[in-house]
Design an enzyme around this catalytic site. Structure first.
Site, PDB file in Angstrom:
ATOM      1  N   TYR A  72      -2.655  12.329  22.936  1.00 17.62           N
ATOM      2  CA  TYR A  72      -3.940  11.651  23.171  1.00 17.62           C
ATOM      3  C   TYR A  72      -4.813  11.693  21.922  1.00 17.62           C
ATOM      4  O   TYR A  72      -5.471  10.711  21.578  1.00 17.62           O
ATOM      5  CB  TYR A  72      -4.667  12.314  24.348  1.00 17.62           C
ATOM      6  CG  TYR A  72      -5.884  11.532  24.800  1.00 17.62           C
ATOM      7  CD1 TYR A  72      -5.780  10.597  25.825  1.00 17.62           C
ATOM      8  CD2 TYR A  72      -7.122  11.708  24.188  1.00 17.62           C
ATOM      9  CE1 TYR A  72      -6.884   9.869  26.233  1.00 17.62           C
ATOM     10  CE2 TYR A  72      -8.228  10.984  24.588  1.00 17.62           C
ATOM     11  CZ  TYR A  72      -8.110  10.057  25.610  1.00 17.62           C
ATOM     12  OH  TYR A  72      -9.207   9.334  26.003  1.00 17.62           O
ATOM     13  N   PHE A 124     -14.495 -17.142  12.846  1.00 17.56           N
ATOM     14  CA  PHE A 124     -13.511 -17.544  13.854  1.00 17.56           C
ATOM     15  C   PHE A 124     -14.209 -17.539  15.221  1.00 17.56           C
ATOM     16  O   PHE A 124     -15.213 -16.867  15.396  1.00 17.56           O
ATOM     17  CB  PHE A 124     -12.312 -16.583  13.830  1.00 17.56           C
ATOM     18  CG  PHE A 124     -11.264 -16.956  14.836  1.00 17.56           C
ATOM     19  CD1 PHE A 124     -10.560 -18.142  14.706  1.00 17.56           C
ATOM     20  CD2 PHE A 124     -11.004 -16.157  15.937  1.00 17.56           C
ATOM     21  CE1 PHE A 124      -9.615 -18.513  15.652  1.00 17.56           C
ATOM     22  CE2 PHE A 124     -10.051 -16.520  16.877  1.00 17.56           C
ATOM     23  CZ  PHE A 124      -9.356 -17.695  16.744  1.00 17.56           C
ATOM     24  N   ASP A 125     -13.669 -18.269  16.213  1.00 15.91           N
ATOM     25  CA  ASP A 125     -14.432 -18.438  17.468  1.00 15.91           C
ATOM     26  C   ASP A 125     -14.682 -17.138  18.229  1.00 15.91           C
ATOM     27  O   ASP A 125     -15.722 -16.984  18.852  1.00 15.91           O
ATOM     28  CB  ASP A 125     -13.854 -19.540  18.365  1.00 15.91           C
ATOM     29  CG  ASP A 125     -12.393 -19.355  18.714  1.00 15.91           C
ATOM     30  OD1 ASP A 125     -11.864 -18.253  18.509  1.00 15.91           O
ATOM     31  OD2 ASP A 125     -11.783 -20.316  19.209  1.00 15.91           O
ATOM     32  N   ASP A 215     -13.592 -10.304   7.519  1.00 14.75           N
ATOM     33  CA  ASP A 215     -12.633 -10.538   8.599  1.00 14.75           C
ATOM     34  C   ASP A 215     -11.292 -10.723   7.902  1.00 14.75           C
ATOM     35  O   ASP A 215     -11.023 -11.754   7.288  1.00 14.75           O
ATOM     36  CB  ASP A 215     -13.016 -11.771   9.416  1.00 14.75           C
ATOM     37  CG  ASP A 215     -11.970 -12.100  10.492  1.00 14.75           C
ATOM     38  OD1 ASP A 215     -10.815 -11.614  10.379  1.00 14.75           O
ATOM     39  OD2 ASP A 215     -12.286 -12.845  11.431  1.00 14.75           O
ATOM     40  N   ALA A 217      -8.034 -10.794   8.899  1.00 20.09           N
ATOM     41  CA  ALA A 217      -6.829 -11.106   9.691  1.00 20.09           C
ATOM     42  C   ALA A 217      -5.663 -11.562   8.797  1.00 20.09           C
ATOM     43  O   ALA A 217      -4.527 -11.149   8.991  1.00 20.09           O
ATOM     44  CB  ALA A 217      -7.150 -12.166  10.736  1.00 20.09           C
ATOM     45  N   LYS A 258      -1.680 -10.726  12.951  1.00 22.29           N
ATOM     46  CA  LYS A 258      -1.302 -11.744  11.974  1.00 22.29           C
ATOM     47  C   LYS A 258      -0.542 -11.076  10.828  1.00 22.29           C
ATOM     48  O   LYS A 258       0.650 -10.824  10.941  1.00 22.29           O
ATOM     49  CB  LYS A 258      -2.549 -12.481  11.461  1.00 22.29           C
ATOM     50  CG  LYS A 258      -3.123 -13.483  12.458  1.00 22.29           C
ATOM     51  CD  LYS A 258      -4.014 -12.852  13.475  1.00 22.29           C
ATOM     52  CE  LYS A 258      -4.753 -13.880  14.310  1.00 22.29           C
ATOM     53  NZ  LYS A 258      -5.467 -13.251  15.440  1.00 22.29           N
ATOM     54  N   HIS A 450     -10.970 -25.737  26.621  1.00 21.40           N
ATOM     55  CA  HIS A 450      -9.594 -26.103  26.252  1.00 21.40           C
ATOM     56  C   HIS A 450      -8.548 -25.242  26.956  1.00 21.40           C
ATOM     57  O   HIS A 450      -7.428 -25.673  27.163  1.00 21.40           O
ATOM     58  CB  HIS A 450      -9.405 -26.050  24.732  1.00 21.40           C
ATOM     59  CG  HIS A 450      -9.795 -24.755  24.094  1.00 21.40           C
ATOM     60  ND1 HIS A 450     -11.110 -24.387  23.921  1.00 21.40           N
ATOM     61  CD2 HIS A 450      -9.051 -23.747  23.594  1.00 21.40           C
ATOM     62  CE1 HIS A 450     -11.154 -23.199  23.330  1.00 21.40           C
ATOM     63  NE2 HIS A 450      -9.922 -22.791  23.127  1.00 21.40           N
TER      64      HIS A 450
HETATM   65  N1  F0G Z   1     -10.348 -13.481  13.181  1.00 20.41           N
HETATM   66  C1  F0G Z   1      -9.552 -14.504  12.859  1.00 20.41           C
HETATM   67  C2  F0G Z   1      -9.698 -15.157  11.515  1.00 20.41           C
HETATM   68  C3  F0G Z   1      -8.575 -14.958  13.768  1.00 20.41           C
HETATM   69  O1  F0G Z   1      -7.785 -15.989  13.436  1.00 20.41           O
HETATM   70  C4  F0G Z   1      -8.457 -14.319  15.034  1.00 20.41           C
HETATM   71  C5  F0G Z   1      -7.467 -14.760  16.015  1.00 20.41           C
HETATM   72  C6  F0G Z   1      -9.322 -13.246  15.319  1.00 20.41           C
HETATM   73  C7  F0G Z   1     -10.251 -12.853  14.365  1.00 20.41           C
HETATM   74  C8  F0G Z   1      -9.284 -12.526  16.640  1.00 20.41           C
HETATM   75  O2  F0G Z   1      -8.198 -11.690  16.703  1.00 20.41           O
HETATM   76  O3  F0G Z   1      -6.800 -12.582  18.587  1.00 20.41           O
HETATM   77  O4  F0G Z   1      -6.473 -10.259  17.677  1.00 20.41           O
HETATM   78  O5  F0G Z   1      -8.474 -10.791  19.021  1.00 20.41           O
HETATM   79  N2  F0G Z   1      -6.830 -15.861  15.940  1.00 20.41           N
HETATM   80  C9  F0G Z   1      -5.781 -16.351  16.829  1.00 20.41           C
HETATM   81  C10 F0G Z   1      -5.393 -17.753  16.450  1.00 20.41           C
HETATM   82  C11 F0G Z   1      -6.068 -16.182  18.284  1.00 20.41           C
HETATM   83  O6  F0G Z   1      -4.588 -18.369  17.190  1.00 20.41           O
HETATM   84  O7  F0G Z   1      -5.832 -18.262  15.412  1.00 20.41           O
HETATM   85  P1  F0G Z   1      -7.444 -11.321  18.078  1.00 20.41           P
END
Ligand code: F0G
Length: 458
Positions: A72, A124-125, A215, A217, A258, A450
């Protein structure tokens, strides 16, 4: 056509995929209400919905899973991940999180207060939504070239520094708890950010005492683009470029699904000790103890290995060429894509492909459906279904500037012949493009429509 380095791996485990008949595809579409998110994965032949968590782990990563320590607190897996995170990113403190948006949630809970602004090139969204959920206002200040699909600018993810300075002056630095940059810029076509621009962004934020978070990713793809395209970096390793990138920032959040090539995982790093204390408290409440952050010990071990594999230059050369190759083949078939090709995905310019369908009849959705109908391939509409919304004052619909279909390529998963199949399918669709009709909603939720909307062909 770009030269195509062969896959720098061979295949040891296979996962069968099957191409169902045109009749069955038609039935699957009807049942799904013509929304590709509702089609079963087993009815998809090539799945390019996302590159997130869909990559293939290496034999070293699978071996690392067996070393997972499920204690843990203070597990060996955590210690191994900590060593990798410190080596590559160099921040003083970090916590694991179950994925990127979990890290964004913790960061926003700790730092964002109602009425504050968080500038970035483009959020990102999920980042956008997590900031809004805390009453904050995400603001995108990417360079104008990002909105011109044909413009071949090598670093279309760059921040517009003049816009950033003007924005900080207008809003006031005290209303900006931190500033961000997304590398690469997913929402803007998977486009990279140059080191020169990252330095200018860091200097600008720091001259106003604003902490700078990245960010991260797709940090490894961004590092390799810098190596390929930016003067002075051609002889640096991607690891050195990554270290230089993060030395400019005060922290980062990252989806490890990613470039760390794992199926689940995320990271949140920072240099400020007080922020770290608050992050740990929030993490314990929502995700788990700070040495596992909502993941199993084995997940931490797979991530520790994947962070280095994502930076491997033979892999990155193959990876970025794979995307460029698919884009070039699609262009050859007469379908324009955002130029240059991004790191993780090819973005088809739908308005140029189906000019006879007005945005109110969802041309991006029509092309997404056609790609499944013709070849059982799944892509993702990034257009009016995702972004069109009524003007709050006049009630008139506001449509997005770009109508795109994203084909995201999972890492180490599909071969060149799979991509040839995708390009050939699109070439057949292009030949009968004039016959393709639009769609209308039969159901649409108010937010994030969507994912669950249903449609009827016109
Ligand atoms: N930041 C970026 C630039 C991303 O592309 C994503 C996710 C996230 C944050 C969020 O990360 O999914 O691990 O919670 N992108 C995916 C896509 C979902 O299809 O582009 P997560």
């Amino acid at each position: 056509m770009p030269t195509y380095p062969p896959e720098p791996f061979r295949i040891k485990v296979t996962e069968p995929i099957r191409l169902i008949s045109p009749d069955k595809r038609e039935a699957a579409l009807k049942e799904a209400g013509y929304n590709i998110f509702a089609v079963k994965a087993e009815d998809i032949f090539i799945d390019l919905l996302t590159d997130s968590g869909t990559g293939a782990m290496s034999h070293d990563q699978w071996a690392a899973l067996m070393r997972g320590d499920e204690s843990y607190a203070g597990a060996r897996s955590y210690i191994r991940l900590k060593a990798a995170v410190e080596d590559i990113f160099g921040f003083k403190y970090f916590v694991p999180a179950h994925q990127g948006r979990a890290a964004e949630n913790i960061l926003s809970a700790v730092l964002v207060r109602p009425g504050q602004y968080i500038p970035s090139n483009m959020h990102f969204d999920t980042t956008d939504a997590n900031i809004r959920a805390r009453g904050g206002r995400p603001t995108n200040l990417v360079i104008d070239e990002a909105f011109d699909p044909a413009n071949p600018h090598p670093f279309k993810g760059n921040m517009d520094i003049a816009k950033l300075k003007a924005f900080i002056e207008k809003i006031g630095a005290e209303k900006i708890p931190f500033g961000m940059m997304t590398i690469t810029n997913n929402a803007g076509g998977g486009q990279p950010v140059s080191m020169e621009n990252l330095k200018e962004v860091a200097d600008t934020y720091h001259s106003y005492d604003i902490p700078f978070f990245i960010d991260a990713a797709r940090y490894a793809e961004n590092a390799y683009f810098i190596k390929l395209r930016e003067k002075g970096y051609e002889n640096k390793s991607t690891l050195e470029i990554a270290r230089e990138t993060f030395s400019l920032a005060d922290g980062m959040c990252m989806s490890a699904k990613k470039d760390a090539i794992v199926n689940i995982g995320g990271l949140l790093c920072m240099n400020d000790e007080t922020v770290f204390q608050n992050v740990k408290n929030e993490l314990i409440l929502r995700e788990g103890f700070p040495t596992y952050g909502g993941l199993a010990g084995r997940d931490l071990d797979a991530m520790a290995v994947g962070l280095y594999e994502g930076l491997d230059e033979a892999y990155l050369a193959y990876r970025l060429n794979q995307t460029a190759y698919l884009a070039a083949r699609i262009n050859q078939a007469g379908i324009p894509t955002i130029q240059p090709a991004g790191g993780h995905a090819v973005y088809l310019d739908v308005l140029a492909t189906l000019p006879h369908i007005p945005q109110g009849e969802f041309p991006g959705q029509a092309l997404t459906v056609e790609l499944y109908r013709e070849g059982a391939i799944r892509g993702c509409e990034i257009g009016s279904v995702m972004f069109a919304h009524p003007d709050p004052e006049t009630g008139r619909m506001i449509y997005p500037q770009l109508e795109l279909l994203r084909l995201a390529i999972p890492r180490r998963t599909y071969t060149q012949s799979h991509l040839d199949y995708v390009a050939e399918t699109l070439a057949r669709i292009k030949e009968r493009a004039a016959e393709i009709r639009g769609y209308k909603f039969t159901y649409a939720p108010e937010l994030l429509r969507h994912f669950t909307a249903r449609f009827e062909p016109l």
